[in-house]
Scaffold this active site. Structure first.
Site, PDB file in Angstrom:
ATOM      1  N   ASN A 219       0.864  -1.187   0.000  1.00 53.63           N
ATOM      2  CA  ASN A 219       0.000   0.000   0.000  1.00 53.63           C
ATOM      3  C   ASN A 219       0.898   1.234   0.000  1.00 53.63           C
ATOM      4  O   ASN A 219       1.453   1.599   1.024  1.00 53.63           O
ATOM      5  CB  ASN A 219      -0.897  -0.031   1.253  1.00 53.63           C
ATOM      6  CG  ASN A 219      -1.771   1.200   1.347  1.00 53.63           C
ATOM      7  OD1 ASN A 219      -1.880   1.977   0.403  1.00 53.63           O
ATOM      8  ND2 ASN A 219      -2.402   1.390   2.504  1.00 53.63           N
TER       9      ASN A 219
ATOM     10  N   LYS B 197       0.045   4.266  -0.465  1.00 55.42           N
ATOM     11  CA  LYS B 197      -0.651   5.473   0.016  1.00 55.42           C
ATOM     12  C   LYS B 197      -0.393   6.647  -0.946  1.00 55.42           C
ATOM     13  O   LYS B 197      -0.381   6.449  -2.156  1.00 55.42           O
ATOM     14  CB  LYS B 197      -0.223   5.785   1.450  1.00 55.42           C
ATOM     15  CG  LYS B 197      -0.302   4.542   2.348  1.00 55.42           C
ATOM     16  CD  LYS B 197      -0.104   4.821   3.791  1.00 55.42           C
ATOM     17  CE  LYS B 197      -0.057   3.501   4.544  1.00 55.42           C
ATOM     18  NZ  LYS B 197      -0.164   3.635   5.963  1.00 55.42           N
TER      19      LYS B 197
ATOM     20  N   HIS C  52      -9.646   0.906   4.570  1.00 55.75           N
ATOM     21  CA  HIS C  52      -8.391   1.095   5.298  1.00 55.75           C
ATOM     22  C   HIS C  52      -8.653   2.043   6.466  1.00 55.75           C
ATOM     23  O   HIS C  52      -9.461   2.963   6.356  1.00 55.75           O
ATOM     24  CB  HIS C  52      -7.323   1.678   4.356  1.00 55.75           C
ATOM     25  CG  HIS C  52      -5.968   1.683   4.966  1.00 55.75           C
ATOM     26  ND1 HIS C  52      -5.561   2.678   5.821  1.00 55.75           N
ATOM     27  CD2 HIS C  52      -4.940   0.804   4.874  1.00 55.75           C
ATOM     28  CE1 HIS C  52      -4.318   2.414   6.219  1.00 55.75           C
ATOM     29  NE2 HIS C  52      -3.924   1.275   5.660  1.00 55.75           N
TER      30      HIS C  52
ATOM     31  N   GLU D 256      -7.105   4.483   7.541  1.00 56.42           N
ATOM     32  CA  GLU D 256      -6.920   5.914   7.228  1.00 56.42           C
ATOM     33  C   GLU D 256      -8.168   6.465   6.544  1.00 56.42           C
ATOM     34  O   GLU D 256      -8.543   7.618   6.746  1.00 56.42           O
ATOM     35  CB  GLU D 256      -5.658   6.104   6.368  1.00 56.42           C
ATOM     36  CG  GLU D 256      -4.400   5.962   7.217  1.00 56.42           C
ATOM     37  CD  GLU D 256      -3.169   5.475   6.476  1.00 56.42           C
ATOM     38  OE1 GLU D 256      -3.131   5.526   5.247  1.00 56.42           O
ATOM     39  OE2 GLU D 256      -2.237   5.029   7.173  1.00 56.42           O
TER      40      GLU D 256
ATOM     41  N   GLU E 115      -5.868  -5.341  10.398  1.00 59.53           N
ATOM     42  CA  GLU E 115      -4.841  -4.331  10.642  1.00 59.53           C
ATOM     43  C   GLU E 115      -5.143  -3.597  11.946  1.00 59.53           C
ATOM     44  O   GLU E 115      -5.962  -2.656  11.961  1.00 59.53           O
ATOM     45  CB  GLU E 115      -4.825  -3.307   9.518  1.00 59.53           C
ATOM     46  CG  GLU E 115      -4.474  -3.869   8.168  1.00 59.53           C
ATOM     47  CD  GLU E 115      -3.835  -2.795   7.287  1.00 59.53           C
ATOM     48  OE1 GLU E 115      -2.658  -2.934   6.970  1.00 59.53           O
ATOM     49  OE2 GLU E 115      -4.514  -1.814   6.966  1.00 59.53           O
TER      50      GLU E 115
ATOM     51  N   GLY F 173       2.157   1.891  10.956  1.00 54.45           N
ATOM     52  CA  GLY F 173       3.154   2.965  10.885  1.00 54.45           C
ATOM     53  C   GLY F 173       3.827   3.295  12.204  1.00 54.45           C
ATOM     54  O   GLY F 173       4.512   4.306  12.318  1.00 54.45           O
TER      55      GLY F 173
ATOM     56  N   SER G 182       3.043  -2.497  10.528  1.00 53.30           N
ATOM     57  CA  SER G 182       4.482  -2.557  10.836  1.00 53.30           C
ATOM     58  C   SER G 182       5.146  -3.877  10.435  1.00 53.30           C
ATOM     59  O   SER G 182       6.026  -4.369  11.153  1.00 53.30           O
ATOM     60  CB  SER G 182       4.726  -2.232  12.315  1.00 53.30           C
ATOM     61  OG  SER G 182       4.356  -0.902  12.578  1.00 53.30           O
TER      62      SER G 182
HETATM   63  C1  PEP Z   1      -0.976   0.088   6.166  1.00 52.31           C
HETATM   64  O1  PEP Z   1      -1.052   1.298   6.048  1.00 52.31           O
HETATM   65  O2  PEP Z   1      -1.858  -0.650   5.713  1.00 52.31           O
HETATM   66  C2  PEP Z   1       0.189  -0.476   6.850  1.00 52.31           C
HETATM   67  C3  PEP Z   1       0.172  -1.727   7.153  1.00 52.31           C
HETATM   68  O3  PEP Z   1       1.198   0.415   7.106  1.00 52.31           O
HETATM   69  P1  PEP Z   1       2.618   0.042   7.790  1.00 52.31           P
HETATM   70  O4  PEP Z   1       3.111  -1.223   7.177  1.00 52.31           O
HETATM   71  O5  PEP Z   1       3.477   1.221   7.501  1.00 52.31           O
HETATM   72  O6  PEP Z   1       2.347  -0.141   9.256  1.00 52.31           O
END
Ligand code: PEP
Length: 242
Positions: free
Chosen positions: A14, A16, A96, A98, A166, A172, A206
């Protein structure tokens, strides 16, 4: 529609709001796809770059990061599922955190988006997850149940949809649940409704080179959704493995 059962694991990048044409060229040159072709590697660039990625995919699969819940009409700035189909996009992330938190997306809209994608042979990667506050209150399972119940359309099946767990506090932040916690939560999702038993369930939050293998080897985990680490060619190559 892609046959999900042909793959043993999924790695979804992803990107973003990152990347440009030069970045895509470098990424495609620098990231080696695994020799094991049962691994499905999906790149989700910005909408503007979907066409370019799709034309230069070089073995990668391509996914969008969002789609409109409306099919067409007066919805300025939205991207329709038909536009995704025109570009032969196979996957689309929906719900997601976000999008849920910044753009106030609700389960009902996520359900509708997923339904539209399925109708048009695009596989929704439906994201669910709890906040830190939910976790600290001990209500993670109730939150996930609520999201599963309302954001997954009745037309969804293990053949046309993917679920991504998630935990929002892990996105992040460099923090992750323990491996046992991840496996237990995925098992909970599978068992919550008999229908989810055969779904591909990805973990996101992460994921990096140093933990990807252990996470994706867990028996109830079918792959990973990767944000930050998917923007670093060397790191991402290690994550997807050989
Ligand atoms: C995400 O935004 O779906 C995600 C998993 O981000 P990160 O791997 O940076 O935690």
């Amino acid at each position: 529609m892609i046959k999900l059962d042909n793959f043993s694991s999924f790695f979804v990048a992803n990107w973003k709001l990152n990347g440009n044409f030069q970045f895509i060229d470098q990424f495609i040159n620098n990231v080696s796809l695994p020799t094991d072709n049962s691994k499905c590697v999906v790149i989700c660039p910005t909408s503007i770059h979907l066409d370019y990625m799709s034309k230069n995919k070089n073995g990668f699969h391509v996914g969008a990061q969002n789609v409109s819940e409306y099919a067409e009409g007066a919805f300025t700035g939205e991207i329709s599922v038909h536009s995704l189909s025109d570009l032969n996009i196979s996957f689309c992330i929906v719900g997601h955190s976000e999008r849920r938190q910044i753009y106030r997306e609700k389960d009902k809209g996520i359900n509708l988006k997923s339904k539209r994608l399925i109708e048009n042979n695009v596989i929704p990667i439906i994201c669910i997850g709890e906040t830190l506050e939910h976790k600290e209150k001990g209500i993670t399972k109730e939150i996930l149940e609520e999201q599963l119940m309302h954001s997954i359309p009745s037309s969804s099946s293990f053949e046309n949809s993917i679920i991504a767990y998630e935990p929002i506090w892990a996105i992040g932040t460099g923090l992750t649940p323990t491996f046992e916690e991840i496996d237990e939560t995925h098992c909970f999702i599978r068992e919550y409704n008999e229908k989810f038993n055969k779904y591909k369930i990805l973990y996101g939050g992460s994921v990096k080179a140093s933990n990807a293998r252990e996470i994706t080897d867990l028996s109830n985990v079918d792959g990973a959704l990767i944000g930050g680490a998917s923007l670093k060619s060397e790191e991402f190559t290690k994550i997807i493995g050989d």
